[in-house]
Design a protein around this motif. Sequence first.
Motif, PDB file in Angstrom:
ATOM      1  N   VAL A 143       2.101  -2.548  -1.304  1.00 51.14           N
ATOM      2  CA  VAL A 143       1.295  -1.339  -1.359  1.00 51.14           C
ATOM      3  C   VAL A 143      -0.187  -1.689  -1.514  1.00 51.14           C
ATOM      4  O   VAL A 143      -1.061  -0.926  -1.072  1.00 51.14           O
ATOM      5  CB  VAL A 143       1.793  -0.437  -2.508  1.00 51.14           C
ATOM      6  N   GLN A 144      -0.469  -2.846  -2.090  1.00 51.27           N
ATOM      7  CA  GLN A 144      -1.863  -3.271  -2.187  1.00 51.27           C
ATOM      8  C   GLN A 144      -2.430  -3.541  -0.800  1.00 51.27           C
ATOM      9  O   GLN A 144      -3.569  -3.147  -0.499  1.00 51.27           O
ATOM     10  CB  GLN A 144      -1.982  -4.518  -3.059  1.00 51.27           C
ATOM     11  N   SER A 196      -2.829  -0.162   0.976  1.00 50.52           N
ATOM     12  CA  SER A 196      -3.947   0.599   0.433  1.00 50.52           C
ATOM     13  C   SER A 196      -5.285  -0.002   0.865  1.00 50.52           C
ATOM     14  O   SER A 196      -6.208   0.722   1.264  1.00 50.52           O
ATOM     15  CB  SER A 196      -3.841   0.626  -1.099  1.00 50.52           C
ATOM     16  N   ALA A 197      -5.367  -1.321   0.809  1.00 49.98           N
ATOM     17  CA  ALA A 197      -6.615  -1.954   1.237  1.00 49.98           C
ATOM     18  C   ALA A 197      -6.862  -1.754   2.723  1.00 49.98           C
ATOM     19  O   ALA A 197      -8.005  -1.574   3.165  1.00 49.98           O
ATOM     20  CB  ALA A 197      -6.573  -3.439   0.892  1.00 49.98           C
ATOM     21  N   LEU A 249      -5.903   0.857   4.383  1.00 51.91           N
ATOM     22  CA  LEU A 249      -6.365   2.244   4.528  1.00 51.91           C
ATOM     23  C   LEU A 249      -7.855   2.355   4.223  1.00 51.91           C
ATOM     24  O   LEU A 249      -8.573   3.113   4.882  1.00 51.91           O
ATOM     25  CB  LEU A 249      -5.589   3.145   3.568  1.00 51.91           C
ATOM     26  N   ASP A 250      -8.308   1.625   3.215  1.00 51.77           N
ATOM     27  CA  ASP A 250      -9.705   1.724   2.813  1.00 51.77           C
ATOM     28  C   ASP A 250     -10.615   0.834   3.639  1.00 51.77           C
ATOM     29  O   ASP A 250     -11.830   0.815   3.396  1.00 51.77           O
ATOM     30  CB  ASP A 250      -9.831   1.345   1.326  1.00 51.77           C
ATOM     31  N   ALA A 278     -10.753  -2.399   3.576  1.00 54.21           N
ATOM     32  CA  ALA A 278     -11.269  -3.480   2.746  1.00 54.21           C
ATOM     33  C   ALA A 278     -10.741  -4.840   3.158  1.00 54.21           C
ATOM     34  O   ALA A 278     -11.066  -5.828   2.514  1.00 54.21           O
ATOM     35  CB  ALA A 278     -10.907  -3.222   1.273  1.00 54.21           C
ATOM     36  N   ARG A 323       5.171   4.276   5.746  1.00 56.21           N
ATOM     37  CA  ARG A 323       4.692   4.274   4.359  1.00 56.21           C
ATOM     38  C   ARG A 323       3.172   4.426   4.311  1.00 56.21           C
ATOM     39  O   ARG A 323       2.634   5.179   3.500  1.00 56.21           O
ATOM     40  CB  ARG A 323       5.116   2.970   3.689  1.00 56.21           C
ATOM     41  N   GLY A 362       2.279   7.936   4.995  1.00 60.41           N
ATOM     42  CA  GLY A 362       2.467   8.790   3.823  1.00 60.41           C
ATOM     43  C   GLY A 362       1.307   8.679   2.845  1.00 60.41           C
ATOM     44  O   GLY A 362       0.829   9.693   2.311  1.00 60.41           O
ATOM     45  N   LEU A 363       0.847   7.467   2.621  1.00 57.75           N
ATOM     46  CA  LEU A 363      -0.315   7.299   1.732  1.00 57.75           C
ATOM     47  C   LEU A 363      -1.538   8.013   2.298  1.00 57.75           C
ATOM     48  O   LEU A 363      -2.284   8.675   1.563  1.00 57.75           O
ATOM     49  CB  LEU A 363      -0.610   5.809   1.549  1.00 57.75           C
ATOM     50  N   HIS A 377      -1.301  11.805   1.767  1.00 63.16           N
ATOM     51  CA  HIS A 377      -1.650  12.251   0.413  1.00 63.16           C
ATOM     52  C   HIS A 377      -3.159  12.149   0.174  1.00 63.16           C
ATOM     53  O   HIS A 377      -3.726  13.005  -0.526  1.00 63.16           O
ATOM     54  CB  HIS A 377      -0.891  11.417  -0.609  1.00 63.16           C
ATOM     55  N   ASP A 378      -3.780  11.135   0.735  1.00 62.30           N
ATOM     56  CA  ASP A 378      -5.236  11.055   0.609  1.00 62.30           C
ATOM     57  C   ASP A 378      -5.909  12.269   1.241  1.00 62.30           C
ATOM     58  O   ASP A 378      -6.841  12.858   0.672  1.00 62.30           O
ATOM     59  CB  ASP A 378      -5.745   9.778   1.274  1.00 62.30           C
TER      60      ASP A 378
END
Lengths: 191, 486
Positions: free
Chosen positions: B6-7, B10-11, B13-14, B16, B38, B41-42, B45-46
């Motif tokens: 998930v890290q 998430s990164a 997505l951002d 980074a 997945r 989905g993140l 929600h954002d």
Amino acid sequence: MDETPERPWTEPGQDPEWIIAAQRGDVASLLALVNAHRRPLWRACISITRHLGEAELLFQETLAHAARNLRAAPVARPVLPWLVRLARQIENAKLRGREPRPSVGLRRPSGEPWLAGARGSHWVDDEQRTLHAFAQLHSDDQWLLTMRLFERLPYADIARVTGIPVPRVMNRIALAREYIERVHELGEEAA
Amino acid sequence: MNHLTVQQLSAALDGALGGPSLELVVHHLAHCHQCRDRQAGLARHDDALRRLLSQDPHDFFLDDLERRVEALVVAVMRGLPVPPMVTSSPLQSEEDPHAPAEPPLPARPELGRAGAIAHEAGFGRIGLKPTAAAQAPMGDPAEAKRLLEALERGETGDFTELTAQGLREHTSVDGPQFDLPGWIKQGTGTPKPGAAPRPREVQKLELFFENLNDRNANLPHDAVEEVFRREGAAKPESPAREVSGPPPLPFRSPSPPSPAPATPTFSMPAVPAPGAPAAAEPPIRLTPVSPPSAPEPHPLSRQLPVVSTRPSEQLERPDVVTRETPWRRAQASAKAGREPSLPIPPPHTTPVTDAYEQVSEPPRRPVPRVRPTPRFAAAWLLATASVGGLLVLLLVLQFLPPADSPGATAWRGFRLPSIRFAPGDTTSLESPPPDPALHSATTPFPVESPVPGGEFPLDGSPVDSTGLPSDSLATAADTLGPIPGR
């Protein structure tokens, strides 16, 4: 000349001049400071309270508290993180010893009704579950997500504003997102 | 296959990630739909959080908020009493859960009379078909020239008001329209000999004119309609009209009929049903008896449909042009010393129920509530605890292994007697295995049975329970060491 700093979270801009003048009793400088930072401060209040009326109250309380404690304001650093820290402290102090505020209110945080319109009721259900999951997060994680999602700050700026190392910022934001996903899935299964 | 953490998602997505990390994530997402879902989905929600919480208010809202803050800040910095903090929307604890979700629509005075006419004509009202054209009128160069000239003269009224003439010219209603038949418009009073019978139109004529008599003369058109509506309600057996309402109104009919005044007069010929002999009565003249000072109603207002049949709404429904309700008109006439044309009492003065007698019942004696005494409560608690304890004990004994099971002792439990549930139930018919400890005639005495492990030693040395010499016990005791406590 644009008086508003381009990066109010990390660059001081004219904040030191306004703060020094306000500390000497210049009301106009303080009002100019408020005018320069009113929009990001309002977004912070909305994300903290998740309610329109409560955000209005918190916005006024924060600036009134800042006017009383101008001596503690940072001089060489941007003022906006200090104002937001004040807002978070005021909110935590108000909720200490009381029941937590309902995660999902009768209306949207913007004050509009929860009407699905043409999108269907599942759209509203998804939004309410997401808001509920966000409200269940720790206030620090909420604040990290707010700075990343709403203020769109990079990880390095978030680390600079909050004083947390970058890897930890990345990890906490990722875990907060995963938590929201899990709570959302649980809500869907329960429905 | 190792999925992305998930890290990493998430990164990614951002934005980074970079270099090999980004290549690894992109390569994995290109082949793994599970990680793609997945990450989607993140991101969903954002987006939901941004929609909900990233509110960007209008400037006037922030200006108003800043004015309130300015008052606070000035009072704080100058040592003045701080004014109370005010919010434009209720706090979370003050919200009304039963408040309507949508605020009322704001008034639109810019529409002017045209908006009122369009509203009366049915535009924008669900379930009501507009009686006028639903499309914009066609362009007319002459009309445009006239409007431009009026604009140059400073007469802008034509731009905000619809004219009845323009509406009539461009009226194209999608659907059947009601219109009087031609033989009525010609005023002959009888259908033409060669004309085909029109039963539907004749029914409408019977509906409106079969009960018209002298007492309804000299009344306005609306009042005549009201009379028929209420008389139809008084006679439910009439299949022509089904209207519910109060009994017929005491309309005043002038006698003898006065001649037609200069005010607008609606002359309608008395038309009998087809096949019936022609009526000898003169044509009925309907004359409004409203105050002569009332202005002439707009011609378009007579084409508007009657939306509601409730008398209260009809009394309060204003005229489209004059903005004057019939009830207000009657009140104005009464103030001016004239008899009101519509002596209908206002709805709030009419009792909705008949008079009734209020029967006063004798007050009931309150039944004293018996409170249990402490002794009774203690006895009740003791009895309940005793019964409950016995039940729990029985339940525990039931679940313990029976006494005849291996390794169980006699005090740990007992087995309930077997129950035969059905004739074929073999389980309940099985006899328990014979206990080797039981003696019978065929059971040898235990002394006569050989001891396992060989013969007893003859030298009288001690043996253990299995018959072995006690050397093994001594060896075990030496291995374990001294017994503590001895």
